[in-house]
Design a protein around this motif. Sequence first.
Motif, mmCIF file in Angstrom:
data_model
loop_
_atom_site.group_PDB
_atom_site.id
_atom_site.type_symbol
_atom_site.label_atom_id
_atom_site.label_comp_id
_atom_site.label_asym_id
_atom_site.label_seq_id
_atom_site.Cartn_x
_atom_site.Cartn_y
_atom_site.Cartn_z
ATOM 1 N N UNK A 235 4.781 0.427 -10.998
ATOM 2 C CA UNK A 235 5.105 0.827 -12.368
ATOM 3 C C UNK A 235 4.773 2.296 -12.579
ATOM 4 N N UNK A 236 5.640 3.004 -13.312
ATOM 5 C CA UNK A 236 5.405 4.396 -13.676
ATOM 6 C C UNK A 236 5.462 4.541 -15.189
ATOM 7 N N UNK A 237 4.515 5.294 -15.728
ATOM 8 C CA UNK A 237 4.441 5.604 -17.146
ATOM 9 C C UNK A 237 5.285 6.850 -17.411
ATOM 10 N N UNK A 238 6.330 6.698 -18.201
ATOM 11 C CA UNK A 238 7.245 7.811 -18.478
ATOM 12 C C UNK A 238 6.518 9.011 -19.080
ATOM 13 N N UNK A 239 5.519 8.758 -19.923
ATOM 14 C CA UNK A 239 4.787 9.852 -20.572
ATOM 15 C C UNK A 239 4.019 10.692 -19.554
#
Length: 334
Positions: free
Chosen positions: A209-213
């Motif tokens: 998972x990657x956090x867009x922010x």
Amino acid sequence: MSSNVPYYVTATVTAAGVLGSVYCAYRLYRQEKPVKLPEKWEQVGVLTEINVYPIKSCGRIMLETVECTNMGLRDGWLRDRVLMVVDDKDNFITARGFPELLAVQPTIRNSVLTLEHPNMEKLNVNLAEVVALQKPKKAIVWGDPVPVYDCGWEVSEWFSRLIDRSPLNFRLVYYASENCRKLRGTTNKAYKFGKEDTGALPDETSFNLVNEASVDDLNTRLSDCKVSTKNFRPNFVLKGAKPYDEDNWKFVKIGENVFEIIKPCLRCILTTIDPETGIRNANTEPLQELKKYRQLTDPEERKSGGSSPKMGLQMALRSGPGGKISLNDPIYVA
């Protein structure tokens, strides 16, 4: 269907309705000491992308709904990182050394894998025939042997012409086990991996998972280029959280599917290759910038990860196989 077809390819897993009952079944499945799941959750955002990469280092397939299994994401015959290209010594290759792989766009309809590339003719490979007709052989991923089926001479010739214009220097292989592959021992010493956490052919875990922010914040620090979440090849993209909030999480829940965070995702030279063009950044960005402020601080983790910077999360399924995830599902953390 042939009796040689592995269980994980052919079986239909019924999604359970209640998280507690799913977890009980999962405990029996794993036959390991269960992880205690959180009782309180905080919503941090929503799911904006679901990406499946059927061939290691090749293009993604974006989905609106997908099934979670211990081996990773699945939609029928479409499964995450179950195919890879190997060289003439059966060692896996990636876009780190062969960036032209990034432009290979796979699609899967029923059991037929279709390969497309701007400089190549379209090619079809029937995975059901591969599984039914081939006997497993060994390939090597990070020094460890894994069982695979050879996908045949035609696709071997296709990848060989693409990569180095040779006749048969490279082959496409398909994972040939119902169990997750063995993980390299140096990583296991630093992190608490379970035997069903490592997927088929990903580098480490079944889910990422990657956090867009966090990616947006990284872009404010870059001067000669801009990156996107595509540079980091995640399964899931989260929108709504604050930058780097993920450093403090232990568990993630998407819809009713619970994942334990095994470790931060440590980044390599692949992030410096443009996912659209395959061109390397001359200043090895964003890797150099990430190294300035996203280093591991735990001494034991540093022994394993060295100076590789972190961006994103490596996760393992803890709520049992068969649950569905859809775009715009709420994402909770604990």
